[in-house]
Structures are given as structure tokens and as C-alpha cells.
Design a protein around this motif. Structure first.
Motif, PDB file in Angstrom:
ATOM      1  N   ILE A  12      25.101  34.877 -29.509  1.00  0.00           N
ATOM      2  CA  ILE A  12      24.891  34.036 -28.340  1.00  0.00           C
ATOM      3  C   ILE A  12      24.988  32.540 -28.677  1.00  0.00           C
ATOM      4  CG2 ILE A  12      22.365  34.014 -28.559  1.00  0.00           C
ATOM      5  CD1 ILE A  12      22.313  34.188 -25.458  1.00  0.00           C
ATOM      6  N   THR A  13      24.448  32.117 -29.828  1.00  0.00           N
ATOM      7  CA  THR A  13      24.549  30.705 -30.194  1.00  0.00           C
ATOM      8  C   THR A  13      25.997  30.324 -30.473  1.00  0.00           C
ATOM      9  OG1 THR A  13      22.320  30.745 -31.136  1.00  0.00           O
ATOM     10  CG2 THR A  13      23.741  28.914 -31.773  1.00  0.00           C
ATOM     11  N   LYS A  14      26.750  31.227 -31.117  1.00  0.00           N
ATOM     12  CA  LYS A  14      28.178  30.980 -31.332  1.00  0.00           C
ATOM     13  C   LYS A  14      28.910  30.847 -30.001  1.00  0.00           C
ATOM     14  CE  LYS A  14      29.131  33.032 -35.869  1.00  0.00           C
ATOM     15  NZ  LYS A  14      29.956  34.043 -36.580  1.00  0.00           N
ATOM     16  N   ALA A  15      28.525  31.684 -29.030  1.00  0.00           N
ATOM     17  CA  ALA A  15      29.190  31.621 -27.727  1.00  0.00           C
ATOM     18  C   ALA A  15      28.930  30.281 -27.051  1.00  0.00           C
ATOM     19  CB  ALA A  15      28.709  32.774 -26.841  1.00  0.00           C
ATOM     20  N   TYR A  16      27.684  29.789 -27.140  1.00  0.00           N
ATOM     21  CA  TYR A  16      27.396  28.465 -26.593  1.00  0.00           C
ATOM     22  C   TYR A  16      28.154  27.377 -27.359  1.00  0.00           C
ATOM     23  CZ  TYR A  16      23.774  30.011 -23.370  1.00  0.00           C
ATOM     24  OH  TYR A  16      23.105  30.596 -22.332  1.00  0.00           O
ATOM     25  N   SER A  17      28.277  27.552 -28.661  1.00  0.00           N
ATOM     26  CA  SER A  17      29.019  26.578 -29.456  1.00  0.00           C
ATOM     27  C   SER A  17      30.496  26.579 -29.084  1.00  0.00           C
ATOM     28  CB  SER A  17      28.861  26.882 -30.955  1.00  0.00           C
ATOM     29  OG  SER A  17      27.533  26.666 -31.368  1.00  0.00           O
ATOM     30  N   LEU A  18      31.051  27.787 -28.860  1.00  0.00           N
ATOM     31  CA  LEU A  18      32.450  27.874 -28.443  1.00  0.00           C
ATOM     32  C   LEU A  18      32.653  27.174 -27.109  1.00  0.00           C
ATOM     33  CD1 LEU A  18      35.297  29.087 -28.916  1.00  0.00           C
ATOM     34  CD2 LEU A  18      34.532  31.080 -27.595  1.00  0.00           C
ATOM     35  N   ASN A  19      31.710  27.374 -26.186  1.00  0.00           N
ATOM     36  CA  ASN A  19      31.814  26.723 -24.887  1.00  0.00           C
ATOM     37  C   ASN A  19      31.728  25.203 -25.027  1.00  0.00           C
ATOM     38  OD1 ASN A  19      32.226  27.784 -22.222  1.00  0.00           O
ATOM     39  ND2 ASN A  19      30.301  26.845 -21.627  1.00  0.00           N
ATOM     40  N   ARG A  20      30.818  24.768 -25.897  1.00  0.00           N
ATOM     41  CA  ARG A  20      30.704  23.325 -26.136  1.00  0.00           C
ATOM     42  C   ARG A  20      31.937  22.792 -26.840  1.00  0.00           C
ATOM     43  NH1 ARG A  20      27.514  19.847 -27.116  1.00  0.00           N
ATOM     44  NH2 ARG A  20      27.842  19.922 -29.351  1.00  0.00           N
ATOM     45  N   MET A  21      32.531  23.603 -27.720  1.00  0.00           N
ATOM     46  CA  MET A  21      33.751  23.182 -28.383  1.00  0.00           C
ATOM     47  C   MET A  21      34.845  22.936 -27.348  1.00  0.00           C
ATOM     48  SD  MET A  21      36.082  25.166 -31.219  1.00  0.00           S
ATOM     49  CE  MET A  21      36.927  26.110 -29.946  1.00  0.00           C
ATOM     50  N   ALA A  22      34.920  23.823 -26.356  1.00  0.00           N
ATOM     51  CA  ALA A  22      35.901  23.646 -25.288  1.00  0.00           C
ATOM     52  C   ALA A  22      35.603  22.376 -24.491  1.00  0.00           C
ATOM     53  CB  ALA A  22      35.890  24.867 -24.369  1.00  0.00           C
ATOM     54  N   VAL A  23      34.296  22.145 -24.219  1.00  0.00           N
ATOM     55  CA  VAL A  23      33.903  20.924 -23.519  1.00  0.00           C
ATOM     56  C   VAL A  23      34.370  19.693 -24.288  1.00  0.00           C
ATOM     57  CG1 VAL A  23      31.924  19.495 -22.852  1.00  0.00           C
ATOM     58  CG2 VAL A  23      31.926  21.938 -22.350  1.00  0.00           C
ATOM     59  N   ASN A  24      34.143  19.714 -25.582  1.00  0.00           N
ATOM     60  CA  ASN A  24      34.453  18.532 -26.389  1.00  0.00           C
ATOM     61  C   ASN A  24      35.936  18.382 -26.669  1.00  0.00           C
ATOM     62  OD1 ASN A  24      31.871  17.036 -27.302  1.00  0.00           O
ATOM     63  ND2 ASN A  24      31.329  19.201 -27.409  1.00  0.00           N
ATOM     64  N   LEU A  25      36.661  19.501 -26.740  1.00  0.00           N
ATOM     65  CA  LEU A  25      38.113  19.387 -26.845  1.00  0.00           C
ATOM     66  C   LEU A  25      38.654  18.739 -25.581  1.00  0.00           C
ATOM     67  CD1 LEU A  25      40.748  19.870 -28.300  1.00  0.00           C
ATOM     68  CD2 LEU A  25      40.764  22.211 -27.393  1.00  0.00           C
ATOM     69  N   GLY A  26      38.131  19.187 -24.427  1.00  0.00           N
ATOM     70  CA  GLY A  26      38.523  18.541 -23.181  1.00  0.00           C
ATOM     71  C   GLY A  26      38.091  17.087 -23.143  1.00  0.00           C
ATOM     72  N   PHE A  27      36.893  16.830 -23.687  1.00  0.00           N
ATOM     73  CA  PHE A  27      36.384  15.461 -23.689  1.00  0.00           C
ATOM     74  C   PHE A  27      37.155  14.565 -24.649  1.00  0.00           C
ATOM     75  CE2 PHE A  27      33.263  12.116 -24.753  1.00  0.00           C
ATOM     76  CZ  PHE A  27      32.982  11.679 -23.464  1.00  0.00           C
TER      77      PHE A  27
ATOM     78  N   PRO B 102      36.131  38.623 -25.828  1.00  0.00           N
ATOM     79  CA  PRO B 102      37.254  38.028 -25.072  1.00  0.00           C
ATOM     80  C   PRO B 102      36.774  37.205 -23.885  1.00  0.00           C
ATOM     81  CG  PRO B 102      37.733  40.308 -25.636  1.00  0.00           C
ATOM     82  CD  PRO B 102      36.310  40.068 -26.028  1.00  0.00           C
ATOM     83  N   ALA B 103      35.707  37.673 -23.220  1.00  0.00           N
ATOM     84  CA  ALA B 103      35.186  36.926 -22.073  1.00  0.00           C
ATOM     85  C   ALA B 103      34.672  35.553 -22.484  1.00  0.00           C
ATOM     86  CB  ALA B 103      34.066  37.718 -21.391  1.00  0.00           C
ATOM     87  N   ALA B 104      34.063  35.455 -23.683  1.00  0.00           N
ATOM     88  CA  ALA B 104      33.586  34.156 -24.172  1.00  0.00           C
ATOM     89  C   ALA B 104      34.751  33.194 -24.362  1.00  0.00           C
ATOM     90  CB  ALA B 104      32.819  34.335 -25.479  1.00  0.00           C
ATOM     91  N   TRP B 105      35.860  33.710 -24.863  1.00  0.00           N
ATOM     92  CA  TRP B 105      37.057  32.885 -25.036  1.00  0.00           C
ATOM     93  C   TRP B 105      37.628  32.434 -23.687  1.00  0.00           C
ATOM     94  CZ3 TRP B 105      38.643  30.720 -29.416  1.00  0.00           C
ATOM     95  CH2 TRP B 105      38.207  31.258 -30.635  1.00  0.00           C
ATOM     96  N   LEU B 106      37.601  33.327 -22.700  1.00  0.00           N
ATOM     97  CA  LEU B 106      38.120  32.984 -21.383  1.00  0.00           C
ATOM     98  C   LEU B 106      37.239  31.937 -20.697  1.00  0.00           C
ATOM     99  CD1 LEU B 106      39.179  36.519 -20.112  1.00  0.00           C
ATOM    100  CD2 LEU B 106      40.688  34.647 -20.786  1.00  0.00           C
ATOM    101  N   LEU B 107      35.916  32.068 -20.847  1.00  0.00           N
ATOM    102  CA  LEU B 107      35.025  31.047 -20.313  1.00  0.00           C
ATOM    103  C   LEU B 107      35.291  29.694 -20.973  1.00  0.00           C
ATOM    104  CD1 LEU B 107      31.523  32.766 -19.964  1.00  0.00           C
ATOM    105  CD2 LEU B 107      32.843  31.683 -18.145  1.00  0.00           C
ATOM    106  N   ALA B 108      35.541  29.721 -22.264  1.00  0.00           N
ATOM    107  CA  ALA B 108      35.853  28.482 -22.976  1.00  0.00           C
ATOM    108  C   ALA B 108      37.159  27.879 -22.464  1.00  0.00           C
ATOM    109  CB  ALA B 108      35.944  28.748 -24.479  1.00  0.00           C
ATOM    110  N   LEU B 109      38.133  28.735 -22.128  1.00  0.00           N
ATOM    111  CA  LEU B 109      39.398  28.239 -21.581  1.00  0.00           C
ATOM    112  C   LEU B 109      39.172  27.533 -20.250  1.00  0.00           C
ATOM    113  CD1 LEU B 109      42.501  28.076 -21.533  1.00  0.00           C
ATOM    114  CD2 LEU B 109      42.508  30.348 -20.471  1.00  0.00           C
ATOM    115  N   VAL B 110      38.350  28.143 -19.384  1.00  0.00           N
ATOM    116  CA  VAL B 110      38.037  27.512 -18.100  1.00  0.00           C
ATOM    117  C   VAL B 110      37.363  26.159 -18.324  1.00  0.00           C
ATOM    118  CG1 VAL B 110      36.634  27.707 -16.003  1.00  0.00           C
ATOM    119  CG2 VAL B 110      37.868  29.700 -16.877  1.00  0.00           C
ATOM    120  N   MET B 111      36.405  26.123 -19.252  1.00  0.00           N
ATOM    121  CA  MET B 111      35.698  24.882 -19.532  1.00  0.00           C
ATOM    122  C   MET B 111      36.638  23.827 -20.109  1.00  0.00           C
ATOM    123  SD  MET B 111      32.848  23.363 -19.222  1.00  0.00           S
ATOM    124  CE  MET B 111      31.604  24.619 -19.009  1.00  0.00           C
ATOM    125  N   LEU B 112      37.565  24.264 -20.972  1.00  0.00           N
ATOM    126  CA  LEU B 112      38.531  23.330 -21.545  1.00  0.00           C
ATOM    127  C   LEU B 112      39.363  22.669 -20.452  1.00  0.00           C
ATOM    128  CD1 LEU B 112      40.235  22.049 -23.805  1.00  0.00           C
ATOM    129  CD2 LEU B 112      41.526  24.190 -23.940  1.00  0.00           C
TER     130      LEU B 112
END
Length: 404
Positions: free
Chosen positions: A139-154, A17-27
Motif C-alpha cells: 500500500i505504501t508503494k502504491a501511494y508512492s507510485l501515485n505521488r511519483m505520477a503527481v510529481n512527474l506531471g508536476f 495493474p490497477a495501481a499503474w492505471l491510477l498513476a497514469l490518470v494522475m500523471l
């Protein structure tokens, strides 16, 4: 159809859940990513800067990014990722709001340096927090999720920025400020006093770095070489944010909205496919194989720009560039975090962020200089060649990491 749905479910399974929340912040934060893609156009169209001046200001962007990445890693190891991320987000708000008031070459260059320094303190702290809150085996999936949020925002940010630019370029800066403010509020609410894991994924570590006593990131010779390759990759890849928008404007007479859409398309492709692609390749191929093909495909995408088959060809080239990005960038973060010990993750992630940031000092100037004096075709040929050479470099250094 059911098979595709099951594949997507497997791709996201196991994320905390924390990985998803970090992705939300990044988004939220990256939805405000309106300034960077239009900064070159803003300076050339609105402020009437020459291409050389544009390249120099973008170089100040890179210099600020380098200083911020190093400082962010240093601060993270001393004060923790929460405080560093919080203050970075908060302090960027007034900086974005006042930047439109700086309209001369010298003043804007200084302001962009300060703004980028403060904003990029966030990056190594955020990378450490992803590792802290992710399940070790994902861990690689978590980085990918974070990048996915970055790119959705982008994908949203440039399209929105292109729309706002039709009214006033000032609103692009104001939009960035508002997004940073909302991201800060969400991050503080969810992550204040939140604890993370302290385990390390041993199978991944064994592939890229045998168990050894903790090293100094800045004297780890193989990691230095790895970061040099990351810098070369960044110098070539991030023409995406400097000369590529100018190329669309000069060679194809695209307006701001059209440029925003094609840049947003890159983010859309990554959001749609990255998690699935990482899920499919990470257990079927070695890290060095994935890094090789990702970097080589990115190089091929730039060579495609030497051919003129219309707007749809540009979208196809952007698709291949996005595939190369999806195969390369998540694993650079994984290699960096697994090379570190728990005590110096900030330094390793800061050094890795610095490698990407350093490219932005010279990359915009070299790109705009080459385009202005030798033409865009020469620029794309050189860019593709650098990426192909870098792909072979990744194979060599990762092999040495495994067998050192």
C-alpha cells in the motif's frame, strides 16, 4: 549498474495493474498543473495585485481546498470514489476555461475558491481508490507510485506553464482544462465497474494503530493531533507553491521559464528516486523514524535559502526539500488509511487531505506578509524551525498511536 537496475525492479515489483492505471490518470491530470506555481506571479505581474492581495487570494485557494477535501471525503463514503473522481475532473474543465476572465481581486478570489473546491473533491476519493486497488502488502508503494505520477506531471507542468506564460497567462489555465479532460476520459474508460480488494495490511496497521472498533475520524483524538502536525508540515512545506517562486523572482531575478525549470526539477528528483527510497527505508526503519527524518530534512532545506551561493545552491536546497517530501508524504497517507476502517476510509482520507488543505488558507498570507515586512531570510528561518518542531511531534503522536 546491474545492482542499481535490480534495485529499481524490486522497488516496483508487486504493484497491481490497477495501481499503474491510477498513476497514469494522475500523471495526465497533473501534467496540467501549470496554474498553482504561477498563480502568485500571475497576480503580481499580470494583474498588479499587492503581495497582501496575492496572499489573500492564495488563502481562498486554501479555503476552497479545505472545503473540497471535507466534501470529497463525505461524498466518497456515500457515493463511492469512482463517481466523485469522475465528476470532479469533468466539472473542473469549464471552471479552468473561464477563470482568466476574472481579473479583479474580489472576482478572482471567489473564482479560485470555487475552482479549488471542485478540484480538491478529487483528492480523498483518489486516496481511497489507491488503497482499494493496491495489494495490501504494497500500500505504501502504491501511494508512492501515485505521488511519483503527481510529481512527474508536476515536473512537466511548470516547465510547460513557464513556456506558455511567455505568450499568455491564459494558456496556463487552458492547459489545465485540457489535461483534466483527458484524465477524465482515461479514468472512466479503465475504472468503470472495476472491482478492488477489501483486505487490510495487518502488519502496517499493527505498527500505527492496534485493532479496535471503527472510530469517527473527527473525534479520534490521536488522529486529530496527527492531522494538526500534518497541517503544520503543510504550512511550512508548501511555501514551495506560494512564496518560493516569488523569492526566485525577487531575490534572483529569475524569469518564468527558469522558475518553471527549478520547480520541475523537484518533480524530476521525486520521479527518479521516491520508489527506490521508499523501498529501501520502509522495512529498515519504523514509520516514526522515517517521518522524523523526512520532516527535519525539509526544515534544513529552507534554512539553506538564507545562504547565497548562486543558482546551483538553490537547486541543492530543492533537492533536499524533495528528499524530505519523499520520506514524509507517502507515509502520512499510509497512516491515515490504516487508521480507518473499510466503512469510513473516505472520512479519514478526507480529514487528512483537509489537514494539508487547511494550511493553504493561512500559509500563503503569512508567508507573503512575513516576506514583505520582515524579509525572506526571516521567513525561511521560521519555516525551518516549524518543520524541526513538527518532526519531534510526529515521533510523539505515532508512538502514542502504537501504544494507546
Amino acid at each position: 549498474m546491474n545492482t542499481i537496475i535490480q534495485l529499481y525492479i524490486k522497488s516496483y515489483r508487486g504493484l497491481s495493474p490497477a495501481a499503474w492505471l491510477l498513476a497514469l490518470v494522475m500523471l495526465i491530470n497533473r501534467t496540467g498543473s501549470m496554474v498553482i506555481p504561477f498563480l502568485g506571479i500571475y497576480m503580481s505581474s499580470e494583474l498588479n495585485f499587492s503581495k497582501t492581495q496575492v496572499g489573500l487570494v492564495l488563502g481562498c485557494f486554501g479555503l476552497g481546498s479545505v472545503c473540497g477535501s471535507w466534501l470529497g471525503g463525505w461524498l466518497t463514503d456515500r457515493f463511492g470514489n469512482f463517481k466523485v473522481q469522475t465528476w470532479s475532473l469533468i466539472l473542473t474543465i469549464p471552471l479552468f476555461l473561464i477563470t482568466p476572465q476574472f481579473r479583479t481581486f474580489e472576482s478572482l478570489a471567489l473564482m479560485i475558491f470555487i475552482l479549488t473546491l471542485v478540484a480538491d473533491i478529487f483528492r480523498p476519493a483518489n486516496s481511497v481508490s489507491v488503497a482499494k486497488y493496491a495489494k495490501p502488502e504494497n500500500i505504501t508503494k502504491a501511494y508512492s507510485l501515485n505521488r511519483m505520477a503527481v510529481n512527474l506531471g508536476f515536473s512537466i507542468g511548470p516547465a510547460l506553464g513557464g513556456f506558455l506564460a511567455t505568450f499568455s497567462y491564459d494558456w496556463i489555465f487552458y492547459g489545465n482544462a485540457m489535461a483534466a479532460g483527458v484524465a477524465a476520459l482515461v479514468f472512466i474508460y479503465f475504472f468503470k465497474d472495476k472491482k478492488g480488494n477489501t483486505k487490510i495490511d495487518q502488519p502496517i496497521r499493527a505498527e500505527i494503530s492496534p485493532d479496535k472498533p471503527a472510530k469517527n475520524a473527527y473525534t479520534d483524538s490521536l488522529f486529530i493531533l496527527f492531522n494538526i502536525l500534518c497541517c503544520l508540515f503543510s504550512m511550512a512545506f508548501f511555501q514551495l507553491l506560494s512564496t518560493l517562486p516569488l523569492f526566485y523572482k525577487d531575490a534572483y531575478a529569475m524569469n518564468e521559464s527558469q522558475i518553471g525549470l527549478i520547480l520541475g526539477f523537484s518533480g524530476f528528483v521525486i520521479v527518479l528516486f521516491e520508489m527506490v527510497l521508499v523501498h529501501l527505508v520502509e522495512h529498515r526503519f519504523t514509520v516514526k523514524q522515517i517521518m522524523f527524518w523526512g520532516t527535519a530534512i525539509a526544515g534544513f532545506s529552507y534554512w539553506m535559502l538564507n545562504l547565497d551561493f548562486g543558482i546551483m545552491w538553490l537547486y541543492l536546497a530543492m533537492f533536499f526539500l524533495s528528499v524530505g517530501e519523499m520520506l514524509t508524504l507517502p507515509f502520512t497517507a499510509t497512516i491515515a488509511i490504516q487508521r480507518a476502517s473499510l466503512q469510513n476510509q473516505g472520512a479519514y482520507m478526507g480529514f487528512n487531505s483537509l489537514a494539508f488543505a487547511a494550511a493553504n488558507i493561512v500559509s500563503p498570507f503569512l508567508g507573503t506578509f512575513t516576506a514583505e515586512h520582515f524579509g525572506y531570510n526571516t521567513l525561511w528561518t521560521i519555516t525551518g524551525f516549524i518543520l524541526i518542531c513538527t518532526s519531534f511531534g510526529f515521533i510523539w503522536v505515532i508512538t502514542k498511536m502504537k501504544s494507546e
